[in-house]
Design a protein around this motif. Structure first.
Motif, mmCIF file in Angstrom:
data_model
loop_
_atom_site.group_PDB
_atom_site.id
_atom_site.type_symbol
_atom_site.label_atom_id
_atom_site.label_comp_id
_atom_site.label_asym_id
_atom_site.label_seq_id
_atom_site.Cartn_x
_atom_site.Cartn_y
_atom_site.Cartn_z
ATOM 1 N N LEU A 118 1.305 71.068 19.081
ATOM 2 C CA LEU A 118 0.415 71.827 19.954
ATOM 3 C C LEU A 118 1.171 72.907 20.733
ATOM 4 C CD1 LEU A 118 -1.785 68.903 21.328
ATOM 5 C CD2 LEU A 118 -2.491 70.682 19.715
ATOM 6 N N LEU A 119 2.386 72.614 21.097
ATOM 7 C CA LEU A 119 3.197 73.564 21.867
ATOM 8 C C LEU A 119 3.973 74.530 20.981
ATOM 9 C CD1 LEU A 119 4.650 71.102 24.539
ATOM 10 C CD2 LEU A 119 3.039 72.956 24.984
ATOM 11 N N GLU A 120 3.861 74.345 19.649
ATOM 12 C CA GLU A 120 4.640 75.145 18.698
ATOM 13 C C GLU A 120 6.126 75.046 19.021
ATOM 14 O OE1 GLU A 120 3.120 79.089 18.730
ATOM 15 O OE2 GLU A 120 1.222 78.557 17.781
ATOM 16 N N LEU A 121 6.567 73.819 19.162
ATOM 17 C CA LEU A 121 7.946 73.518 19.552
ATOM 18 C C LEU A 121 8.597 72.673 18.468
ATOM 19 C CD1 LEU A 121 10.153 73.549 21.820
ATOM 20 C CD2 LEU A 121 9.147 71.413 22.642
ATOM 21 N N ASN A 122 9.808 73.035 18.094
ATOM 22 C CA ASN A 122 10.551 72.252 17.116
ATOM 23 C C ASN A 122 10.879 70.886 17.707
ATOM 24 O OD1 ASN A 122 12.411 71.182 15.286
ATOM 25 N ND2 ASN A 122 13.228 73.204 14.768
ATOM 26 N N ARG A 123 10.491 69.833 17.002
ATOM 27 C CA ARG A 123 10.660 68.478 17.546
ATOM 28 C C ARG A 123 12.130 68.124 17.748
ATOM 29 N NH1 ARG A 123 10.224 63.162 15.140
ATOM 30 N NH2 ARG A 123 9.931 64.172 13.121
ATOM 31 N N SER A 124 13.019 68.716 16.950
ATOM 32 C CA SER A 124 14.440 68.379 17.086
ATOM 33 C C SER A 124 14.998 68.813 18.443
ATOM 34 C CB SER A 124 15.243 69.031 15.956
ATOM 35 O OG SER A 124 15.166 70.440 16.047
ATOM 36 N N SER A 125 14.389 69.858 19.054
ATOM 37 C CA SER A 125 14.882 70.318 20.348
ATOM 38 C C SER A 125 14.637 69.305 21.463
ATOM 39 C CB SER A 125 14.236 71.658 20.715
ATOM 40 O OG SER A 125 12.836 71.500 20.866
ATOM 41 N N ILE A 126 13.691 68.389 21.234
ATOM 42 C CA ILE A 126 13.424 67.358 22.247
ATOM 43 C C ILE A 126 14.580 66.377 22.334
ATOM 44 C CG2 ILE A 126 11.874 65.462 22.890
ATOM 45 C CD1 ILE A 126 10.674 68.200 23.284
ATOM 46 N N TYR A 127 15.176 66.081 21.189
ATOM 47 C CA TYR A 127 16.220 65.060 21.141
ATOM 48 C C TYR A 127 17.625 65.648 21.156
ATOM 49 C CZ TYR A 127 12.091 62.615 19.457
ATOM 50 O OH TYR A 127 10.829 62.107 19.343
ATOM 51 N N TYR A 128 17.718 66.991 21.206
ATOM 52 C CA TYR A 128 19.031 67.622 21.169
ATOM 53 C C TYR A 128 19.777 67.387 22.475
ATOM 54 C CZ TYR A 128 22.618 71.249 21.022
ATOM 55 O OH TYR A 128 23.802 71.917 21.062
ATOM 56 N N GLU A 129 21.006 66.930 22.385
ATOM 57 C CA GLU A 129 21.848 66.715 23.555
ATOM 58 C C GLU A 129 23.053 67.655 23.448
ATOM 59 O OE1 GLU A 129 22.933 62.663 23.806
ATOM 60 O OE2 GLU A 129 20.882 61.916 24.009
ATOM 61 N N PRO A 130 23.100 68.696 24.277
ATOM 62 C CA PRO A 130 24.194 69.665 24.172
ATOM 63 C C PRO A 130 25.537 69.054 24.547
ATOM 64 C CG PRO A 130 22.915 70.042 26.160
ATOM 65 C CD PRO A 130 22.171 69.005 25.362
ATOM 66 N N ALA A 131 26.579 69.583 23.936
ATOM 67 C CA ALA A 131 27.924 69.108 24.249
ATOM 68 C C ALA A 131 28.327 69.579 25.638
ATOM 69 C CB ALA A 131 28.907 69.621 23.200
ATOM 70 N N GLN A 132 28.777 68.663 26.452
ATOM 71 C CA GLN A 132 29.193 68.976 27.815
ATOM 72 C C GLN A 132 30.710 68.976 27.911
ATOM 73 O OE1 GLN A 132 27.001 69.836 30.121
ATOM 74 N NE2 GLN A 132 25.265 69.444 28.761
ATOM 75 N N ALA A 133 31.212 69.591 28.959
ATOM 76 C CA ALA A 133 32.652 69.579 29.196
ATOM 77 C C ALA A 133 33.118 68.150 29.426
ATOM 78 C CB ALA A 133 32.984 70.452 30.407
ATOM 79 N N ASP A 134 34.190 67.780 28.763
ATOM 80 C CA ASP A 134 34.727 66.434 28.882
ATOM 81 C C ASP A 134 35.261 66.230 30.302
ATOM 82 O OD1 ASP A 134 35.928 64.014 28.662
ATOM 83 O OD2 ASP A 134 37.173 64.508 26.926
ATOM 84 N N PRO A 135 34.743 65.252 31.052
ATOM 85 C CA PRO A 135 35.230 65.029 32.422
ATOM 86 C C PRO A 135 36.728 64.759 32.470
ATOM 87 C CG PRO A 135 33.218 63.779 32.025
ATOM 88 C CD PRO A 135 33.647 64.331 30.708
ATOM 89 N N GLU A 136 37.256 64.087 31.436
ATOM 90 C CA GLU A 136 38.689 63.816 31.402
ATOM 91 C C GLU A 136 39.480 65.107 31.234
ATOM 92 O OE1 GLU A 136 42.261 61.652 31.473
ATOM 93 O OE2 GLU A 136 40.217 61.241 32.157
ATOM 94 N N ASP A 137 38.956 66.045 30.418
ATOM 95 C CA ASP A 137 39.616 67.342 30.273
ATOM 96 C C ASP A 137 39.608 68.109 31.593
ATOM 97 O OD1 ASP A 137 40.316 66.995 27.679
ATOM 98 O OD2 ASP A 137 38.794 68.319 26.823
#
Length: 376
Positions: A118-137
């Motif tokens: 209904l929103l014309e939204l790719n379903r994969s974008s709902i579950y996508y988790e972007p890579a974040q900066a490593d806290p240890e780095d």
């Protein structure tokens, strides 16, 4: 099953690049906000900065006289087109970020798949988790910055030993990778201090055996890394060798040359040195930097081979900035960092006395010595 690659529209890329250029957040914070990788943010910002000049150049070529009837008709057509474009933009579908917020995983009647359709939204974008900066780095980079400020002659081997513990050893290759990311390099004599592009002209070092006797005789510039809770920022500054006066400074969330160029323009608006010395980094060997100095009648000087202390005054400045402000105050946001640096540099120039200046302030020495030739 692997994750589906996301396709980003030009409008989305421009929005992200503009957010990065604004400079009020680190690259990691911008990436987390738009849920993309940090490398994309830096790449899009660079693309936008490099392509911005072409927009004005293309419009400024072969411009007909304004009283030409054909030009007036063309302007009228452009005006109508701008109105139509404004209407289209106003009625464009909502952004991907807004659509993602509308999806309710626990909706009693509609599944996630149906809501995305209904929103014309790719379903994969709902579950996508972007890579974040490593806290240890981030933690290691903060420690590397502190150790480098204390002992700038330490290389990756010694830093790896200092950072390692029996419970948590640190690999030298990791230290090398983080140092490259931070733009840090150990200070020591060697055959080649900096590897630059062959297309860049390398200028000679002009300060050997030169007696610096007045303000605005020699200026120097450099870049340092400033750790933040979420990522890091880069700080560039221009300092007067004789008075230790900080002429100008700029912050950036990426290590590009545009913020150095802005700092240079601000510095030249306040005066013109006889010699301007830098290292052989790409920001300072770029044609835009060197040609601007030459156009202003300034002699360009660059650190020589095996000369690890050619830019020592700026290194001392970085030590003061970090140990007197950055480390004790630990700013949480970029705005807080910028406000704090503005206050600190005001203190450094106007109120901080220097033993090497006979316990006077840089501003006092810079102003008094600059007036002496006129008084004579």
């Amino acid at each position: 099953m692997g994750k589906t690659n996301r396709t980003h529209t030009p409008a989305f890329k421009a929005q992200v690049a503009l957010a990065a250029i604004k400079g009020d957040r680190t690259i990691s914070e911008v990436a987390a906000h738009y849920e993309i990788h940090v490398n994309l943010v830096a790449h899009w910002k660079k693309q936008l900065l490099e392509g911005a000049a072409a927009v004005f150049d293309s419009r400024g070529k072969n411009t007909p006289p304004p009283d030409d009837p054909k030009v007036a008709e063309l302007y009228e057509q452009i005006g109508r087109l701008q109105v139509e474009l404004a209407f289209v933009k106003k009625n464009l579908p909502a952004s991907v970020e807004w659509k993602r917020l509308q999806v309710e995983p626990a909706h009693p009647q509609l599944s996630v798949r149906q809501q995305c359709e209904l929103l014309e939204l790719n379903r994969s974008s709902i579950y996508y988790e972007p890579a974040q900066a490593d806290p240890e780095d981030v933690r290691l980079m903060t420690q590397i910055d502190r150790l480098h400020t204390e002992s700038p002659f330490y290389g990756s081997r010694k830093l790896a030993v200092e950072l390692s513990t029996p419970e948590s050893p640190v690999n030298r290759k990791r230290v090398q990778r983080l140092m490259r990311l931070m733009g840090l390099e150990a200070l020591y004599c060697r055959p080649r201090t900096t590897v630059t592009s062959r297309c860049h002209k390398v200028y000679p070092y002009l300060l050997r055996n030169l007696a610096v006797e007045r303000p605005n005789q020699v200026w120097s510039a450099d870049i340092t890394y400033v750790p933040m809770p979420s990522g890091f920022m880069y700080l560039a500054a221009t300092i007067d060798w004789f008075s230790r006066f900080v002429v100008s400074w700029k912050l950036s969330n990426t290590l590009d040359g545009s913020f150095c160029q802005e700092m240079l323009e601000e510095a030249l608006a306040r005066g013109t040195p006889s010699v301007f010395n830098t290292d052989q980094g790409v920001q300072f060997t770029a044609t835009a930097w060197t040609s601007r100095l030459e156009d202003a009648g300034v002699s360009v000087s660059m650190d020589g081979k095996g000369r690890c202390l050619d830019n020592i005054f700026v290194e001392w400045l970085w030590r003061s900035v970090k140990y007197e402000y950055a480390y004790p105050c630990r700013p949480e946001t970029v705005r807080e960092l910028e406000r704090g640096l503005r206050e600190y540099f005001g203190f450094y120039n106007e109120r901080r006395i220097h033993q090497s200046l006979a316990y006077r302030t840089p501003a006092d020495v810079h102003q008094q010595e600059s007036r002496r030739p006129q008084e004579r």
